[in-house]
Design a protein around this motif. Structure first.
Motif, PDB file in Angstrom:
ATOM      1  N   LEU A 228      10.581  -1.509  -8.231  1.00 15.49           N
ATOM      2  CA  LEU A 228      10.440   0.024  -8.765  1.00 15.49           C
ATOM      3  C   LEU A 228      11.674  -0.018  -9.292  1.00 15.49           C
ATOM      4  N   LYS A 229      11.978   1.610 -10.086  1.00 14.27           N
ATOM      5  CA  LYS A 229      13.135   1.984 -10.311  1.00 14.27           C
ATOM      6  C   LYS A 229      12.053   3.837 -10.932  1.00 14.27           C
ATOM      7  N   VAL A 230      13.436   4.829 -10.795  1.00 15.99           N
ATOM      8  CA  VAL A 230      13.215   6.378 -11.571  1.00 15.99           C
ATOM      9  C   VAL A 230      12.820   5.778 -12.812  1.00 15.99           C
ATOM     10  N   HIS A 231      12.274   6.659 -13.127  1.00 11.12           N
ATOM     11  CA  HIS A 231      11.670   6.848 -14.698  1.00 11.12           C
ATOM     12  C   HIS A 231      12.858   7.566 -15.792  1.00 11.12           C
TER      13      HIS A 231
ATOM     14  N   ILE B 281      13.772   4.133  -2.959  1.00 10.48           N
ATOM     15  CA  ILE B 281      14.135   3.357  -3.591  1.00 10.48           C
ATOM     16  C   ILE B 281      15.105   2.406  -1.964  1.00 10.48           C
ATOM     17  N   LYS B 282      15.980   3.088  -2.391  1.00  9.95           N
ATOM     18  CA  LYS B 282      17.359   2.731  -0.952  1.00  9.95           C
ATOM     19  C   LYS B 282      16.640   2.154   0.113  1.00  9.95           C
TER      20      LYS B 282
ATOM     21  N   GLN C 116       0.999  -0.961   0.078  1.00 12.38           N
ATOM     22  CA  GLN C 116       0.221  -0.434   0.119  1.00 12.38           C
ATOM     23  C   GLN C 116       0.860   1.418   0.004  1.00 12.38           C
ATOM     24  N   GLU C 117       1.638   1.175   0.822  1.00  9.11           N
ATOM     25  CA  GLU C 117       3.153   1.920   0.493  1.00  9.11           C
ATOM     26  C   GLU C 117       3.085   2.829  -1.141  1.00  9.11           C
ATOM     27  N   VAL C 118       3.947   1.582  -1.467  1.00  7.96           N
ATOM     28  CA  VAL C 118       4.472   1.726  -2.479  1.00  7.96           C
ATOM     29  C   VAL C 118       3.532   2.127  -3.644  1.00  7.96           C
TER      30      VAL C 118
ATOM     31  N   ASP D 103       1.668   7.006  -7.041  1.00 13.14           N
ATOM     32  CA  ASP D 103       0.773   7.660  -7.016  1.00 13.14           C
ATOM     33  C   ASP D 103       0.476   9.241  -6.931  1.00 13.14           C
ATOM     34  N   GLU D 104       1.596   9.672  -6.146  1.00 14.69           N
ATOM     35  CA  GLU D 104       2.597  10.584  -5.459  1.00 14.69           C
ATOM     36  C   GLU D 104       3.713  11.013  -6.058  1.00 14.69           C
TER      37      GLU D 104
END
Length: 533
Positions: free
Chosen positions: A351-354, A387-388, A35-37, A42-43
């Motif tokens: 996850l990764k940075v766009h 991510i870290k 849920q946190e992810v 979204d933010e």
């Protein structure tokens, strides 16, 4: 009053936003982390889910010494995606240049907490394989949680049956209202008059009486629905409804019918007599023989005390392990099993940075709106720190789990009877962490073992003294008590005092009260209730 200046040196701990987030993520369960992810996705526009699988050999330890490009040196460095973390935590390099400061006024400062551990670029960590869902086929996207949500509820099951009844508008509405008023066990806890007054909302006694009449009719209809016993106001009524349903069978012989009638009379008596198995009192009240009363009690014990049990949402019972423990061979000449501890890839967010957004921000440093640029750069750094921190969360879970497996090897080889005493301080001292950190890691985190799935806290337990001067784990003692009771004679069940003596014969000092506490914790009835009739 005399004024003066003084110099005082003191130390204090400042919790940066990064550290606060790391602590919060560490104590989240798998569901809460998911849920946190989702909320962070979204933010934060710089954070995205990665769907494609990257080649392992292009990243990680094999590329630890790869020179960093000049463009990447200009940016703040932090891990940017989670990939293949179940088997390797990848590589990190050090950045000697200072991170570009952010000038945004709002939001937490994500410049860093002083660490220089960084990764190469926005795509270094790649992505793990797509999470496994279920065995329904390649076209199915539902996981176990979604399947649990599709299970038919008790109310839906009853409403479907009510559609087959030819009822007027008022009676149909009354039946629907009663169905929705049932609890999870299938009982109607509130009296009909209270339901009527709550629905009427007035002091009009005539309207209340009319509603009570409709509810009474609807209650009779509810009692005729399946599962039998639904809509009962108490346990006695629930059991009587099931016995009456058995009596409607026209093919019953006389002895069976008499047994059911005696069972009905027993259920009409106070339930505490049945709970205590007060045979003498029940024989007097029901006017039956001792043998028939015992047989009737045995029949009642086979009835369902909670008709709605099988409709309870099974999502509450779904446990997805965070750590997997598997035997991979043996050591010491094939005498000692060797176990491998790894993270469950299915619970790890990919996850990764766009990359596109990060590159656009990197190439447009000197814009007119420096405040907006700084704010966006702060969001980028926030995504990297998120991510870290997730990586650190899983790394800590893996370290703690590995230490637990190392100390509890006997359990993974022989089961809970071989569990050793273990406290949080031992793991904390071994890993150089605080006890509170170990407590957060072991709460709501689960490990899949050859003997089942257990919460990490399960492997910790106090010790009981032994004759040899050592300690026996309380978990092992509970398992031993359960084993004693499982092998006891049903005609002469073991008392708590007898179990205490049997433990002493095994060299374990365990008082009778401690045995009773452990037995109650295992949800095992006392000897008087375990005795066969």
């Amino acid at each position: 009053m005399k004024q003066g200046l003084s110099l005082r040196v003191s130390q204090h701990l400042a919790l940066t936003p990064q550290l606060q987030q790391s602590i919060r993520l560490l104590q989240l369960s798998t569901l809460e982390l998911s849920q946190e992810v989702e909320q962070m996705l979204d933010e934060n526009p710089f954070l995205e889910l990665s769907e494609e699988r990257a080649e392992r050999e292009e990243f990680g330890l094999g590329q630890a010494d790869t020179p960093v490009s000049e463009g990447d040196r200009e940016m703040e460095f932090a891990p940017n995606s989670i990939a293949d973390y179940a088997t390797s935590t990848g590589s990190e390099t050090k950045n000697d240049d200072e991170a570009t400061p952010l000038s945004a006024d709002d939001g937490p400062n994500w410049e860093g907490d002083g660490t220089t551990e960084t990764a190469h670029d926005d795509g270094e960590w790649g992505v793990d394989a797509k999470a496994r869902t279920n065995n329904l086929g390649d076209g199915e996207d539902k996981d176990a949680t979604e399947l649990a949500r599709t299970q038919e509820s008790l109310q839906a099951h009853l409403h479907r049956q009510a559609l087959a009844l030819r009822l007027g508008t008022a009676d149909s509405a009354a039946l629907r209202f009663l169905i929705e008023s049932l609890n999870d066990d299938g009982y109607l806890e509130d009296p009909l008059e209270d339901l009527a007054r709550g629905l009427a909302g007035t002091e009009d006694e005539e309207q209340v009486e009319d509603l009570v009449h409709h509810f009474t009719v609807a209650l009779g209809l509810l009692h005729s629905l399946e599962p039998v016993g639904v809509g009962a106001r108490n346990l006695g009524e629930c059991l009587r409804l099931q016995l009456q349903a058995l009596l409607t069978n026209a093919s019953l012989d006389a002895p069976r019918r008499e047994l059911l009638q005696v069972s009905l009379r027993i259920c009409g008596q106070p339930m505490d007599l049945l709970a205590r198995r007060d045979i003498k009192r029940l024989v007097q009240l029901c006017g039956s023989s001792d043998a028939l009363t015992r047989e009737a009690i045995a029949l009642i014990a086979r009835l369902e005390p909670k008709p709605g049990r099988r409709f309870v949402d099974v999502e509450r019972n779904i446990v997805v392990p965070d750590v997997l423990v598997m035997q991979v061979g043996k050591t010491n000449g094939g005498m000692t099993p060797k176990f491998r501890v790894q993270l469950n890839p299915d619970v790890m967010p990919r996850l990764k940075v766009h990359d596109i957004y990060a590159n656009v921000l990197r190439n447009h440093r000197g814009g007119k709106d420096s405040a907006s640029h700084a704010a966006l750069q702060q969001r980028l750094q926030e995504a990297r720190w998120f991510i870290k921190n997730i990586q650190q969360r899983f790394d800590t879970i893996l370290r703690v789990s590995t230490a637990i497996v190392e100390r509890q090897k006997s359990f993974f080889t022989h089961g809970e009877l071989a569990m050793r005493p273990l406290v949080l301080r031992e793991i904390a001292d071994e890993l150089g962490l605080h006890e509170s950190t170990i407590s957060r890691v072991t709460t709501a985190k689960y490990m899949a073992t050859p003997f089942g799935t257990f919460e990490l806290k399960y492997f910790f337990g106090s010790g009981l003294g032994t004759e040899s001067g050592g300690n026996a784990s309380s978990t092992a003692v509970r398992a031993l008590i359960k084993q004693f009771i499982a092998s006891e004679s049903t005609k002469k069940p073991l008392s708590d005092n007898q179990i205490s003596e049997m433990l002493k014969e095994q060299g374990i000092e365990c008082a009778r009260r401690t045995v009773a506490k452990y037995r109650e914790g295992l949800k095992i009835a006392p000897a008087s209730l375990r005795k066969a009739l």
